[in-house]
Design an enzyme around this catalytic site. Structure first.
Site, PDB file in Angstrom:
ATOM      1  N   GLU A  78      36.362  36.697  29.991  1.00 38.14           N
ATOM      2  CA  GLU A  78      36.909  37.817  29.205  1.00 38.14           C
ATOM      3  C   GLU A  78      37.325  37.372  27.795  1.00 38.14           C
ATOM      4  O   GLU A  78      38.506  37.437  27.427  1.00 38.14           O
ATOM      5  CB  GLU A  78      38.080  38.473  29.933  1.00 38.14           C
ATOM      6  CG  GLU A  78      37.652  39.198  31.194  1.00 38.14           C
ATOM      7  CD  GLU A  78      38.770  40.021  31.824  1.00 38.14           C
ATOM      8  OE1 GLU A  78      39.950  39.765  31.544  1.00 38.14           O
ATOM      9  OE2 GLU A  78      38.438  40.935  32.610  1.00 38.14           O
ATOM     10  N   GLU A 112      33.780  42.236  37.955  1.00 39.89           N
ATOM     11  CA  GLU A 112      35.101  42.257  38.603  1.00 39.89           C
ATOM     12  C   GLU A 112      35.582  43.690  38.718  1.00 39.89           C
ATOM     13  O   GLU A 112      35.439  44.479  37.779  1.00 39.89           O
ATOM     14  CB  GLU A 112      36.153  41.535  37.747  1.00 39.89           C
ATOM     15  CG  GLU A 112      36.051  40.062  37.626  1.00 39.89           C
ATOM     16  CD  GLU A 112      37.164  39.512  36.723  1.00 39.89           C
ATOM     17  OE1 GLU A 112      38.228  40.149  36.610  1.00 39.89           O
ATOM     18  OE2 GLU A 112      36.945  38.461  36.122  1.00 39.89           O
TER      19      GLU A 112
END
Ligand code: GLA
Length: 690
Positions: free
Chosen positions: A178, A335
């Site tokens: 991320e 995710e």
């Protein structure tokens, strides 16, 4: 130092946001090794004894897991001292997974440099806009421009790639984690040097920077490159064009870090796909249109805004945006959560069936992989209260049973893989425009691009009309209808593109406070909305922001709030007028014929009913049909070779009729149109085309 174009160095990527088709070889477009949809999650075996690994692997097999992301935060284990590597644990778990037939998405651990690194290179720590240098003890906190960080990140990545090239479990690379969260803008000395270099690449000369930033205002003119700083906190508002460029630079400098690792990996495994996990619509600091060009497969993390009762609509928005980033190709849900997360103000648990609806919601909109954070719930650390596939209660739990059922459902849904979602409507999404709009001193604090996009998207979602998101400079010819709910900044290239799209017969609907500035946050000559004046056939003589709670009425009997405008028509016709307020008697919603096409303009924030009627009119004008409509029941179709898959997700607490019949992959039965789908349930109806 003098830095003209010939001397500028460093920036390997630049912010040209228009999406381009990837030229990656076929082997890199998807993790190979199975024809099945991918199922799995982040797995952190280093948090557990080896006995637990064996149990975990057996559970993975039982649930149908075929891909796990490992090693994402393992740097301190893999390189316990500067330049000393120890791959014992990773060798062991990679081999165990390979022999169990479970593939690996191998993380590069560069989101969490080890303690020795911070001790040795404190200058690599990021500095906030307020001038605070952040400390060690969490993750994701290196200055992206730090040469020490980049050198060490490339070294551990190279060691991993060299060691595991050819390993039978390895199918995909997961670079970092991320990017952009939690660190994005960094005001360290290294960042300032890199920012100057980036400006040198972008502008070529200091004069061009001065012009683009309008530095004659408030006497900010720069006489040498060394005078330019990051736009750190100052006495009052800092030059907006400088801030906008710093945001572009930030996205690009993080992207350089990704590209550095990716290219290091490619030296050893040129045929394996490399990706990094995006946070599609929830990362404010990256311009994903430029990032999407650099990944082999688009991967996204999505977490519900659990507090919102319409969080399933926001999920759909996020998934549609991710598919658009992927250029319509299959993408990975890298995710999401089986139940509550641990970082929201109130961490609302998912109720029975919700995790499956969420998962299929992503698949419906083009995901060919469903992955979770994380496989086994942690017992220690900051995320111990986050849900997982194997929760703290263990396998005798509702969550684990749902996880198992979902794995089996995906296991029998292989035929869905590779099918695509077609949309005839596009919503324009320009992160750089959002960055510009969010700077200080705008005409009203009620101007909120995200709120407008959600409102317009929701109107289409309720009609079961599938939308893509598009960049305003990309080819829009495929779309019958293009919507701009929030497009404050419009470059010259975007203006030309949008005008050409409408002139050729396109349909374009624009909301207020769009087309206001160019890509330097500067107002074009001739009045608002300068960049869209021609296509809309009007000029805005004055903005009329409304007071808090003030409403105005429209001649269709509805009301509107936040904003009104004093519009002068130059060819556009009035569709709806203001009947009260500061623009009483004047046009509120207009329609303009431009070339062979039509452009609508909405100068206020109408109620959802008025917005729905307007979008309904635009859809009807373009011949785009609504989907089947039962309120709260989502229907999306994926199309394969001679086959369609209609996903029906019942988000309500009452049973609802199925819009089509066929073979339902969820229940395993043949179902008929009109048959009731239970409250909260899903169907995936496969139908062979005649
Ligand atoms: C992000 C991160 C994960 C984990 C989850 C928790 O998506 O990538 O490592 O922290 O959030 O929701």
């Amino acid at each position: 130092m003098s830095l003209d174009q010939s001397e500028a160095t460093g920036a390997a990527v630049t912010t040209t946001a228009v999406p381009a088709t990837s030229t990656a070889p076929a082997t890199r477009s998807w993790p190979g090794g199975t024809q099945k949809l991918r199922y799995g999650g982040d797995y952190n075996p280093e948090q557990w004894p080896r006995d637990t690994w064996l149990e975990d692997i057996a559970l993975m097999q039982q649930t149908g897991i075929n891909l796990v992301s490992i090693g994402i935060f393992s740097w301190a284990l893999l390189e316990p001292r500067d330049g000393e590597f120890d791959f014992t644990f990773l060798d062991d778990i990679m081999d165990l997974l390979a022999s169990a037939g479970i593939d690996v998405d191998l993380g590069t651990p560069t989101a969490a440099p080890p303690a020795w690194f911070w001790k040795k290179y404190p200058q690599a720590r990021p500095v906030t806009r307020e001038g605070v240098q952040l400390g060690h003890g969490s993750r994701g906190m290196a200055s992206p421009s730090s040469p020490d960080y980049r050198r060490h990140a490339a070294r551990i990545t190279g060691e991993l790639a060299r060691r595991y090239a050819g390993h039978p479990a390895l199918r995909l690379w997961h670079v970092h984690n991320e990017y952009g969260a939690p660190i994005s803008e960094c005001y360290s000395d290294a960042s300032v040097v890199a920012f100057r270099e980036w400006l040198g690449h972008r502008y070529g000369s200091l004069d061009a920077v001065n012009d683009a930033w309008g530095t004659t205002f408030w006497g900010q003119r720069y006489g040498s490159w060394e005078e330019i700083d990051a736009p750190r906190l100052s006495a009052t508002v800092v030059n907006p064009a400088q801030r906008l460029d710093f945001k572009r630079f930030t996205s690009d400098s993080l992207l350089e870090c990704y590209v550095l690792e990716r290219d290091t990996i490619r030296e050893y495994t040129p045929d394996l796909p490399v990706t990094t996990n995006f946070m599609a619509t929830s990362c404010p600091s990256l311009d994903y249109w430029s990032w999407a060009r650099e990944v082999d497969v688009v991967a996204n993390d999505h977490y519900l805004t659990a507090e919102r009762t319409d969080n399933h609509v926001l999920l759909a928005l996020d998934a549609d945006f991710t598919r658009s980033l992927a250029g319509g190709k299959p993408w990975m849900l890298m995710e999401h959560s089986t139940s509550a997360v641990n970082w929201q103000p109130r961490n609302i648990a998912k109720r029975p069936g919700e995790m499956t609806r969420n998962s299929l919601g992503h698949v419906a909109r083009g995901a060919d992989a469903v992955m979770f954070f994380q496989f086994r719930a942690s017992r220690s650390g900051a995320e111990k209260f986050h849900s997982a596939m194997v929760p703290h209660q263990g396998t005798d739990s509702r969550i684990f049973r749902e996880v198992t059922e979902l794995g089996h459902l995906l296991g029998r849904s292989s035929a869905v893989r590779g099918s695509t979602v077609d949309a005839r409507v596009a919503i324009l999404w320009d992160q750089q425009s959002f960055w510009a709009q969010d700077l200080e001193w705008r005409p009203s604090e009620d101007l909120d691009h995200r709120e407008r996009i959600e409102a317009w998207y929701t109107a289409l979602w309720q009609r079961n009309v599938t939308v893509d998101f598009a960049h305003p400079e990309q080819d829009l010819g495929h779309y019958d209808l293009v919507l701009a709910p929030a497009l404050y900044a419009v470059s010259a290239a975007a203006r030309e593109n949008l005008e050409a799209y409408v002139a050729e017969g396109g349909n374009f609907v624009v909301s207020f406070f769009s087309g206001i500035v160019d890509d330097h946050d500067a107002v074009p000559a001739g009045g608002h909305p300068g960049q869209l004046r021609a296509v809309l056939g009007l000029t805005v003589a004055e903005w009329l922001p409304l007071r808090r709670h003030e409403t105005v009425t429209l001649d269709d009997g509805s009301s509107a709030d936040i904003w009104a405008e004093d519009i002068e028509l130059h060819g556009a016709r009035t569709r709806t007028s203001y009947t009260s307020g500061p623009a009483e008697g004047q046009a509120a919603i207009t329609v303009n014929t431009f070339g062979k096409g039509t452009a609508w303009y909405v100068s206020t924030r109408p109620t959802s009913g008025t917005l729905d009627a307007l979008l309904g009119e635009a859809l009807a004008a373009t011949g785009i049909p609504d989907g089947p409509s039962t309120p709260g029941v989502e229907t999306v179709t994926r199309t394969g070779d001679g086959v369609t898959f209609t996903f029906v997700l019942n988000h309500t607490d009452v049973d609802a009729p199925l819009p089509v019949g066929g073979s339902d992959l969820v229940s395993g039965r043949t179902v008929s149109a009109g048959e009731l789908l239970a409250a909260g349930a899903c169907a995936v109806i496969e139908k062979q085309e005649k």
